[in-house]
Design a protein around this motif. Sequence first.
Motif, PDB file in Angstrom:
ATOM      1  N   THR A 491      10.251  -3.885  28.485  1.00 28.11           N
ATOM      2  CA  THR A 491       9.409  -2.993  28.444  1.00 28.11           C
ATOM      3  C   THR A 491       8.148  -3.124  27.729  1.00 28.11           C
ATOM      4  OG1 THR A 491      10.238  -2.271  26.301  1.00 28.11           O
ATOM      5  CG2 THR A 491      11.741  -1.585  28.316  1.00 28.11           C
ATOM      6  N   MET A 492       7.624  -3.990  27.322  1.00 27.06           N
ATOM      7  CA  MET A 492       6.198  -4.166  26.798  1.00 27.06           C
ATOM      8  C   MET A 492       5.508  -4.905  27.422  1.00 27.06           C
ATOM      9  SD  MET A 492       6.065  -1.788  24.487  1.00 27.06           S
ATOM     10  CE  MET A 492       5.138  -2.072  22.773  1.00 27.06           C
ATOM     11  N   LYS A 493       4.270  -4.739  27.511  1.00 30.33           N
ATOM     12  CA  LYS A 493       3.158  -5.709  27.854  1.00 30.33           C
ATOM     13  C   LYS A 493       2.644  -6.331  26.694  1.00 30.33           C
ATOM     14  CE  LYS A 493       1.170  -3.292  31.777  1.00 30.33           C
ATOM     15  NZ  LYS A 493       1.301  -2.099  31.301  1.00 30.33           N
ATOM     16  N   PRO A 494       2.179  -8.008  26.930  1.00 29.45           N
ATOM     17  CA  PRO A 494       1.655  -8.632  25.766  1.00 29.45           C
ATOM     18  C   PRO A 494       0.602  -7.879  25.068  1.00 29.45           C
ATOM     19  CG  PRO A 494       1.966  -9.927  27.523  1.00 29.45           C
ATOM     20  CD  PRO A 494       2.274  -8.535  28.214  1.00 29.45           C
ATOM     21  N   GLU A 495      -0.315  -7.150  25.658  1.00 26.98           N
ATOM     22  CA  GLU A 495      -1.380  -6.279  24.922  1.00 26.98           C
ATOM     23  C   GLU A 495      -0.694  -5.224  24.150  1.00 26.98           C
ATOM     24  OE1 GLU A 495      -1.980  -5.952  28.926  1.00 26.98           O
ATOM     25  OE2 GLU A 495      -1.171  -7.974  28.367  1.00 26.98           O
ATOM     26  N   GLU A 496       0.251  -4.666  24.753  1.00 26.13           N
ATOM     27  CA  GLU A 496       0.989  -3.476  23.778  1.00 26.13           C
ATOM     28  C   GLU A 496       1.490  -4.035  22.743  1.00 26.13           C
ATOM     29  OE1 GLU A 496       2.693  -0.125  26.839  1.00 26.13           O
ATOM     30  OE2 GLU A 496       3.316  -2.193  27.432  1.00 26.13           O
ATOM     31  N   LEU A 497       2.303  -5.235  22.899  1.00 26.88           N
ATOM     32  CA  LEU A 497       2.787  -5.713  21.610  1.00 26.88           C
ATOM     33  C   LEU A 497       1.698  -6.235  20.497  1.00 26.88           C
ATOM     34  CD1 LEU A 497       5.612  -7.975  23.096  1.00 26.88           C
ATOM     35  CD2 LEU A 497       5.850  -5.908  21.697  1.00 26.88           C
ATOM     36  N   GLY A 498       0.604  -6.741  21.220  1.00 25.86           N
ATOM     37  CA  GLY A 498      -0.657  -7.207  20.152  1.00 25.86           C
ATOM     38  C   GLY A 498      -1.332  -6.124  19.517  1.00 25.86           C
ATOM     39  N   ALA A 499      -1.194  -4.907  20.370  1.00 25.41           N
ATOM     40  CA  ALA A 499      -1.592  -3.870  19.373  1.00 25.41           C
ATOM     41  C   ALA A 499      -0.689  -3.573  18.179  1.00 25.41           C
ATOM     42  CB  ALA A 499      -1.833  -2.496  20.424  1.00 25.41           C
ATOM     43  N   TRP A 500       0.398  -3.641  18.568  1.00 30.44           N
ATOM     44  CA  TRP A 500       1.361  -3.251  17.271  1.00 30.44           C
ATOM     45  C   TRP A 500       1.003  -4.445  16.173  1.00 30.44           C
ATOM     46  CZ3 TRP A 500       4.682   0.746  15.816  1.00 30.44           C
ATOM     47  CH2 TRP A 500       4.921   1.594  16.966  1.00 30.44           C
ATOM     48  N   MET A 501       0.933  -5.699  16.680  1.00 32.24           N
ATOM     49  CA  MET A 501       0.823  -6.822  15.757  1.00 32.24           C
ATOM     50  C   MET A 501      -0.653  -6.648  14.953  1.00 32.24           C
ATOM     51  SD  MET A 501       1.577  -9.775  18.170  1.00 32.24           S
ATOM     52  CE  MET A 501       1.057 -11.232  17.642  1.00 32.24           C
ATOM     53  N   ALA A 502      -1.605  -5.787  15.389  1.00 36.93           N
ATOM     54  CA  ALA A 502      -2.714  -5.552  14.915  1.00 36.93           C
ATOM     55  C   ALA A 502      -2.672  -4.289  13.936  1.00 36.93           C
ATOM     56  CB  ALA A 502      -3.939  -5.376  15.868  1.00 36.93           C
ATOM     57  N   GLY A 503      -1.475  -3.853  13.774  1.00 30.66           N
ATOM     58  CA  GLY A 503      -1.159  -2.636  12.886  1.00 30.66           C
ATOM     59  C   GLY A 503      -1.384  -1.240  13.363  1.00 30.66           C
ATOM     60  N   HIS A 504      -1.523  -1.239  14.725  1.00 32.15           N
ATOM     61  CA  HIS A 504      -1.909   0.270  15.598  1.00 32.15           C
ATOM     62  C   HIS A 504      -0.371   0.825  15.880  1.00 32.15           C
ATOM     63  CE1 HIS A 504      -6.129  -0.801  15.675  1.00 32.15           C
ATOM     64  NE2 HIS A 504      -5.943  -1.741  16.391  1.00 32.15           N
ATOM     65  N   GLY A 505       0.133   2.170  15.773  1.00 26.85           N
ATOM     66  CA  GLY A 505       0.879   2.547  16.098  1.00 26.85           C
ATOM     67  C   GLY A 505       1.942   3.165  14.995  1.00 26.85           C
ATOM     68  N   PHE A 506       1.721   2.233  13.930  1.00 30.83           N
ATOM     69  CA  PHE A 506       2.685   2.639  12.798  1.00 30.83           C
ATOM     70  C   PHE A 506       2.302   4.048  12.196  1.00 30.83           C
ATOM     71  CE2 PHE A 506       3.024  -1.839  12.789  1.00 30.83           C
ATOM     72  CZ  PHE A 506       4.283  -2.215  12.606  1.00 30.83           C
ATOM     73  N   LYS A 507       3.450   4.784  11.952  1.00 30.87           N
ATOM     74  CA  LYS A 507       3.152   6.035  11.025  1.00 30.87           C
ATOM     75  C   LYS A 507       3.096   5.635   9.595  1.00 30.87           C
ATOM     76  CE  LYS A 507       6.132   8.801  13.331  1.00 30.87           C
ATOM     77  NZ  LYS A 507       6.908   8.251  14.333  1.00 30.87           N
ATOM     78  N   GLU A 508       1.930   6.096   9.120  1.00 26.70           N
ATOM     79  CA  GLU A 508       2.087   5.775   7.541  1.00 26.70           C
ATOM     80  C   GLU A 508       3.159   6.657   6.919  1.00 26.70           C
ATOM     81  OE1 GLU A 508       1.079   3.445   5.193  1.00 26.70           O
ATOM     82  OE2 GLU A 508       0.074   3.131   6.885  1.00 26.70           O
ATOM     83  N   THR A 509       3.934   6.127   6.314  1.00 20.10           N
ATOM     84  CA  THR A 509       5.212   6.836   5.621  1.00 20.10           C
ATOM     85  C   THR A 509       4.726   7.294   4.363  1.00 20.10           C
ATOM     86  OG1 THR A 509       6.120   4.742   5.372  1.00 20.10           O
ATOM     87  CG2 THR A 509       7.080   5.967   6.831  1.00 20.10           C
ATOM     88  N   THR A 510       4.867   8.416   3.971  1.00 14.73           N
ATOM     89  CA  THR A 510       4.174   9.054   2.767  1.00 14.73           C
ATOM     90  C   THR A 510       5.115   9.316   1.569  1.00 14.73           C
ATOM     91  OG1 THR A 510       4.487  11.026   3.909  1.00 14.73           O
ATOM     92  CG2 THR A 510       2.184  10.214   3.869  1.00 14.73           C
ATOM     93  N   HIS A 511       6.419   9.212   2.123  1.00 15.71           N
ATOM     94  CA  HIS A 511       7.346   9.625   1.073  1.00 15.71           C
ATOM     95  C   HIS A 511       7.237   8.584  -0.169  1.00 15.71           C
ATOM     96  CE1 HIS A 511      10.169   6.964   3.516  1.00 15.71           C
ATOM     97  NE2 HIS A 511      10.254   6.364   2.402  1.00 15.71           N
ATOM     98  N   ALA A 512       7.535   8.722  -1.588  1.00 16.79           N
ATOM     99  CA  ALA A 512       7.336   8.123  -2.559  1.00 16.79           C
ATOM    100  C   ALA A 512       8.085   6.818  -2.440  1.00 16.79           C
ATOM    101  CB  ALA A 512       7.434   8.703  -3.939  1.00 16.79           C
ATOM    102  N   ALA A 513       7.857   5.762  -2.921  1.00 16.74           N
ATOM    103  CA  ALA A 513       8.767   4.486  -3.199  1.00 16.74           C
ATOM    104  C   ALA A 513       9.670   4.661  -4.271  1.00 16.74           C
ATOM    105  CB  ALA A 513       7.918   3.419  -3.166  1.00 16.74           C
TER     106      ALA A 513
END
Lengths: 513, 314
Positions: A491-513
Motif C-alpha cells: 500500500t505504500m510507495k518507498p517515497e511515502e515510507l521515506g517521508a515517515w522515516m524522516a519524521g513527517h506524518g507523526f501527530k505530536e502526542t501531547t498527553h503527559a508522560a
Amino acid sequence: MEGAGPAQPVLRLTDITKHFGPVVANDGVSFDLHRGEVIALLGENGAGKTTLMNILFGQYTADAGYVELFGERLPPGRPRAALDAGVGMVHQHFTLAGNLTVWENIVLGVDGLTAPSLRPAKAKARIRDLSERFHLKVDPEVRVGSLTVGERQRVEILKALYRDAKILILDEPTAVLTPQETDALFATLRQAVAQGLSVVFISHKLHEVLAIASRVVVLRHGRLVAERETKGATREELAALMVGAEVTAPSFEPTVPGPVLLSLKNVTTTGEGRATGLRDVSLDLRAGQITGLAGVSGNGQGALSDLIAGLDSPASGEMWLAGALPRHWSPRTAIAEGIARIPEDRHHTGTIADFNLVENAVLETYRTTYSTGGWMNWTDARRFAGDLIDKYDVRCPSRNIRIRLLSGGNMQKLILGRVLEGEPRIILANQPVRGLDIGAVNYVHGQLAEARARGAAVLLISEDLDEIQRLSDVIHVISEGRLSPAFARGTMKPEELGAWMAGHGFKETTHAA
Amino acid sequence: MEFLDILLSASFWAAAIRIASPLIFATLGELICERAGVLNLGIEGIMVAGAFAGWIAVWAGLPLWGGVAVAFATGMALGFVHSVLSVPFGLSQHVVGVGLTLLATALTFYTYRVVLPEVSSPPKIQAFTAVEIPVLSKIPLIGPALFNQTPLTYAAFIMVAVVAFVLYRTPLGLAVRAVGENPGAVAAQGLSVTGIRMGAVIVGSGFMAVGGSFLTLSAFDSFFFDMVNGRGWICIALVVFGAWKPGKALLGAILFAAFDAFQIRLQQTSVGAFLPYQVFLMMPYILSILALVAMSRRAEVPAALMVPFNKGER
C-alpha cells in the motif's frame, strides 16, 4: 611510462593462483583495469576476492602469476610496493585511529618514521584542497572518534587520494552507508574517475554495481567465471553468474494471519542509556505474519528489540504475551516464552568469538536442554551442532574451531539454525542479512518465510527498504522512538515510507508522560 | 597559618621538585609504552635496576653522566626482554610485567652481592650537586624551587618537552599514538606494528631506569635495597592521572611530590604532635587516589592498550 599508450592497463593481473593447503583460493585469475574505469569485483563469500586483494597488497605471495601496475611488475610480498605505486585501498573495516584527528590519520605513514616534523599546515591545506576537488566534506581538525560512519569513509578515501592514488579499491564500501551517503559516495567516485582515477568496486549489492561500474568481473570458487560490460546486464543475470545457478528470491504469498502473540499497548521506555527510547508505542505481532520495522538506525529499533528480548521493561504502558501480562521480564523468560532473536550484531551479541561452534550453538539452551544436574551434556551438544551445520549449510572445516574464523554468512547461518531449531513462536530478526552476499540473503529470507508459514510471528528490523517491502505483510516506520500506523503489504510507495522515516506524518502526542 | 607558611616556603617547593624528578622520568617512560599499547608493569623492577646500574657504574669510575647512560642502557635491555615477550609473542602484559619486576629486582640484588661481596654498608659516590641558574634563580619562591636543582632534574623537565614534541609533532610520534589506538591502521600503511611497539617499550624502559638512577646519582649518593619503594606503581597511576599526556603527567608528578613534601613538614607542626606519623605517610597516596578519581573519569585510554596485534586475525 610516458610512452605507454592510452590502451595500456593501469592494473593487470595475470594468472594469479593461490593455494591454502588443499584449498584453492585463486585459480588462474586474470583481468585488466584501465584508466578512468570503474570495474566491479563480484563474488560470494569465499569466492577469493579478499585473497586477490591481499596478493595485490603484498600480504600474501601468489603461488603463480603476477601483478603489473602501470606496466611494471610488482615485487611479490612487499606491502608497501602497491601503496607506493599508487594503489589506495578503502577497507570494509576502517583502518583509522579514533583518538587522532582527521589530518593526523591521513598523514600517518606518509613521510616514513624519520622525518623531523609533520608539517601540519601544509598537510591540512592539501587535505582541504582534495576534499574540495572530490566533494568529500570533512574538517581536518576534528577527531575521527567523533565522526559518523559515512564521514569516516570519506577520511579513508581522502587518505588514499592524499597518497596520490591512481587506483582506488573499495571493499564493500556501501555496507555501512545510508542511501543518501551511498549517493554521495557515487558522486565522489564519478568525480574521481572523471579526473583520471580507476576504481575497483567490491560489492554484493547488484543494483549498485550496475549503477557505478562499467564492467564486472565475477569470481566463483576462486576462478574468474565471467567478465562483461554492465550495459544491458540485469541484476538477475549477475546474480546467476555469481552463484552459478539461477537465483530465485523466496516469494511471500499473502497469507491469513493468526492470533496476536505479542502486543504492546502505549509502551514508553527510558532507552537504558541509549539515545532513543520508545515513545507511546503500540504494536501487535501476529502468528504467521512478518511485521517489518523500517527506519534509519538509532531511532528506537534498539530499544524495541531490547524490550522484546527481555533486556528492558516498559517504563509505562503494557506488554502482553499471548493474552497475558508476563511477570518478571528477563532474557531468560523471553527465551522460555519462545522468543528467539537474531541479534543486530552477530559478532558481539550473537556469538562469543573465541568459543567454538558447539559452544555457540547451545549458548541459549545449555541450561535447559544440554545439561543435567549441573553437568554439560557435550555429546548431545556436539550432535546438535553437527545437525545445525548440515541442515543450515554452515561451511566450516570443523565444529571445533572458534567461530570467529567463520565468514559472516556462515556465522549467521549458525545463529539462524540455533534460533529456528527451537521452533520459536516469535522471531526477532534485527538486520538479519546485513553484510551477507546474495546467496546467504536468499537463504535467510527463505528460512524466515518458512518460519512464517509454520505460524511464527516475525518482527523484521531493517534499514533496507527493499528488504522490508519484499518480506513484510505489514510495515511500521519508526522515527525518534515513535511508531507509525501499520501499513499493509503493497500500500505504500518507498517515497511515502521515506517521508515517515524522516519524521513527517507523526501527530505530536501531547498527553503527559 | 602553619600550613600557609609551608606552602609559601621556597624550600618546600624545592623539595617537591626534587621528589618529582624520578617520577617524571619514569612516568614519561610508562607513558611512551602505554601510548604504543603496551602496559609495562616491569617499571618497578626496571627502576631498581636503573638505580643500581647507574650507581655501580659511577662507583667503578665512570663520570656521572656515564652512570646515567649505563642506567638508560640497562633499562633498554630489560625493555627489550619485555617487548619480545609482550609484542611478537603477544603474552599477557600483566604477567610479563610483574615477572620482569621480580626478575629485575632479584637480578639487581644478586649482582650487588656478586660485585660487593664483603661490604656491610654500600659505598658512597660523589652525586650530582645543585647548579644555580643565574638570574632565574633569583625570582622569589619559583627561583630557588625550579632553578637551583641538579642537572638531572633539569633534564627531567627538558625530556617532558622532548617527549611531547616527538609524540605530537613528528611522524614517529604519530605512528606511536596510532599503534596504541588502532594497530590495523598502522599496518595498512605498510609500517611495522611490531617494530614500533617494541621500540616504544625499549625506549620507555630506558626512561624508567634513568628515573631509578636519579635516586642514587642525585637524590642520594648510595644504593639501598628498598629505595625505589613503590615509586614505579605511583608512576602507573600518574600516567592515568595525566590522561596519557606528557604535560598533564608532569603536573601530576609535581602534585604527588608536593603532597609528599607537605606531609614531611606537617609532621613537624603542632598537628604532628597529635597524630601517629603513619597517617602523614598515607596522605600523598590518599590524595593521589582522590585526584586520580577526579581526573581520570573523562580520560581516554588508548583503545588498543593491552591488546596484542595479530596480523591476519579476523
